[in-house]
Write a protein that holds these residues in place. Sequence first.
Motif, PDB file in Angstrom:
ATOM      1  N   GLY A 120      -4.951  -0.169  -1.711  1.00  0.00           N
ATOM      2  CA  GLY A 120      -5.257   1.263  -1.819  1.00  0.00           C
ATOM      3  C   GLY A 120      -4.141   2.095  -1.215  1.00  0.00           C
ATOM      4  O   GLY A 120      -3.071   1.584  -0.882  1.00  0.00           O
ATOM      5  N   THR A 125      -9.065   5.592  -3.029  1.00  0.00           N
ATOM      6  CA  THR A 125      -8.445   4.477  -3.749  1.00  0.00           C
ATOM      7  C   THR A 125      -8.668   3.163  -3.016  1.00  0.00           C
ATOM      8  O   THR A 125      -8.630   2.108  -3.641  1.00  0.00           O
ATOM      9  CB  THR A 125      -6.933   4.693  -3.944  1.00  0.00           C
ATOM     10  OG1 THR A 125      -6.296   4.777  -2.671  1.00  0.00           O
ATOM     11  CG2 THR A 125      -6.666   5.931  -4.776  1.00  0.00           C
ATOM     12  N   ILE A 126      -8.914   3.218  -1.712  1.00  0.00           N
ATOM     13  CA  ILE A 126      -9.146   1.976  -0.967  1.00  0.00           C
ATOM     14  C   ILE A 126     -10.388   1.250  -1.471  1.00  0.00           C
ATOM     15  O   ILE A 126     -10.528   0.054  -1.271  1.00  0.00           O
ATOM     16  CB  ILE A 126      -9.242   2.213   0.561  1.00  0.00           C
ATOM     17  CG1 ILE A 126     -10.427   3.113   0.903  1.00  0.00           C
ATOM     18  CG2 ILE A 126      -7.943   2.758   1.108  1.00  0.00           C
ATOM     19  CD1 ILE A 126     -10.707   3.247   2.385  1.00  0.00           C
ATOM     20  N   GLU A 162       0.850  -1.191   0.000  1.00  0.00           N
ATOM     21  CA  GLU A 162       0.000   0.000   0.000  1.00  0.00           C
ATOM     22  C   GLU A 162       0.888   1.245   0.000  1.00  0.00           C
ATOM     23  O   GLU A 162       1.945   1.255   0.620  1.00  0.00           O
ATOM     24  CB  GLU A 162      -0.896  -0.116   1.232  1.00  0.00           C
ATOM     25  CG  GLU A 162      -1.168   1.055   2.039  1.00  0.00           C
ATOM     26  CD  GLU A 162      -1.980   0.681   3.272  1.00  0.00           C
ATOM     27  OE1 GLU A 162      -3.157   0.318   3.134  1.00  0.00           O
ATOM     28  OE2 GLU A 162      -1.428   0.770   4.369  1.00  0.00           O
ATOM     29  N   HIS A 179     -11.207   1.266  -4.782  1.00  0.00           N
ATOM     30  CA  HIS A 179     -11.067   0.991  -6.208  1.00  0.00           C
ATOM     31  C   HIS A 179      -9.806   0.230  -6.590  1.00  0.00           C
ATOM     32  O   HIS A 179      -9.706  -0.231  -7.717  1.00  0.00           O
ATOM     33  CB  HIS A 179     -11.101   2.306  -7.001  1.00  0.00           C
ATOM     34  CG  HIS A 179     -12.325   3.117  -6.712  1.00  0.00           C
ATOM     35  ND1 HIS A 179     -13.575   2.769  -7.151  1.00  0.00           N
ATOM     36  CD2 HIS A 179     -12.492   4.253  -5.992  1.00  0.00           C
ATOM     37  CE1 HIS A 179     -14.469   3.642  -6.720  1.00  0.00           C
ATOM     38  NE2 HIS A 179     -13.832   4.558  -6.020  1.00  0.00           N
ATOM     39  N   THR A 180      -8.832   0.163  -5.727  1.00  0.00           N
ATOM     40  CA  THR A 180      -7.597  -0.536  -6.054  1.00  0.00           C
ATOM     41  C   THR A 180      -7.182  -1.410  -4.887  1.00  0.00           C
ATOM     42  O   THR A 180      -7.583  -1.197  -3.743  1.00  0.00           O
ATOM     43  CB  THR A 180      -6.447   0.451  -6.365  1.00  0.00           C
ATOM     44  OG1 THR A 180      -6.189   1.241  -5.207  1.00  0.00           O
ATOM     45  CG2 THR A 180      -6.759   1.328  -7.544  1.00  0.00           C
ATOM     46  N   ASP A 181      -6.370  -2.385  -5.189  1.00  0.00           N
ATOM     47  CA  ASP A 181      -5.869  -3.262  -4.139  1.00  0.00           C
ATOM     48  C   ASP A 181      -4.380  -3.441  -4.368  1.00  0.00           C
ATOM     49  O   ASP A 181      -3.986  -3.998  -5.393  1.00  0.00           O
ATOM     50  CB  ASP A 181      -6.593  -4.596  -4.188  1.00  0.00           C
ATOM     51  CG  ASP A 181      -6.212  -5.490  -3.023  1.00  0.00           C
ATOM     52  OD1 ASP A 181      -5.815  -4.952  -1.974  1.00  0.00           O
ATOM     53  OD2 ASP A 181      -6.303  -6.721  -3.171  1.00  0.00           O
TER      54      ASP A 181
END
Length: 139
Positions: free
Chosen positions: A69, A62-63, A36, A65-67
């Motif tokens: 985040g 972003t947490i 992260e 929408h992405t991994d």
Amino acid sequence: MRNRGLLFLIAIWFLGCSNPEPKKEMVITPSNPGKELNVAFLIVDGVFNSELVAPYDIFQHTIFHTDPGMKVFTVAPNRDTVTTFEGLRILPDYGYLTDSLPGIDVLVVPSAEHSMDSDLEDEKLIEFVSETGKNASYV
């Protein structure tokens, strides 16, 4: 009549904001894949709300929408209350003069009331930005 003027201004703004060419997406990747990203927002008295809150909100989301985040937090000289130019009071997560900080991958330095005068004379502030910037992926 007043409503027509407002609609006209909105239309002008909308037309001026449209861009027919697609924008290239900027991708921020951690130097350690799967890790992260730590995103630190440097806040000082007089920081402008719009310079802080909008970017903070974007990075924090972003947490969802992405991994992984991005972990977003605030940094100030110490943990005393920081008052924005508009009067919002914020308790910083970390003090760069008083706390041990996590590694910072992205350092965001929002504009503040004194960004172009007395903040530039604050040696400890300039040193923090300079030293953190050497190790951060983005400033």
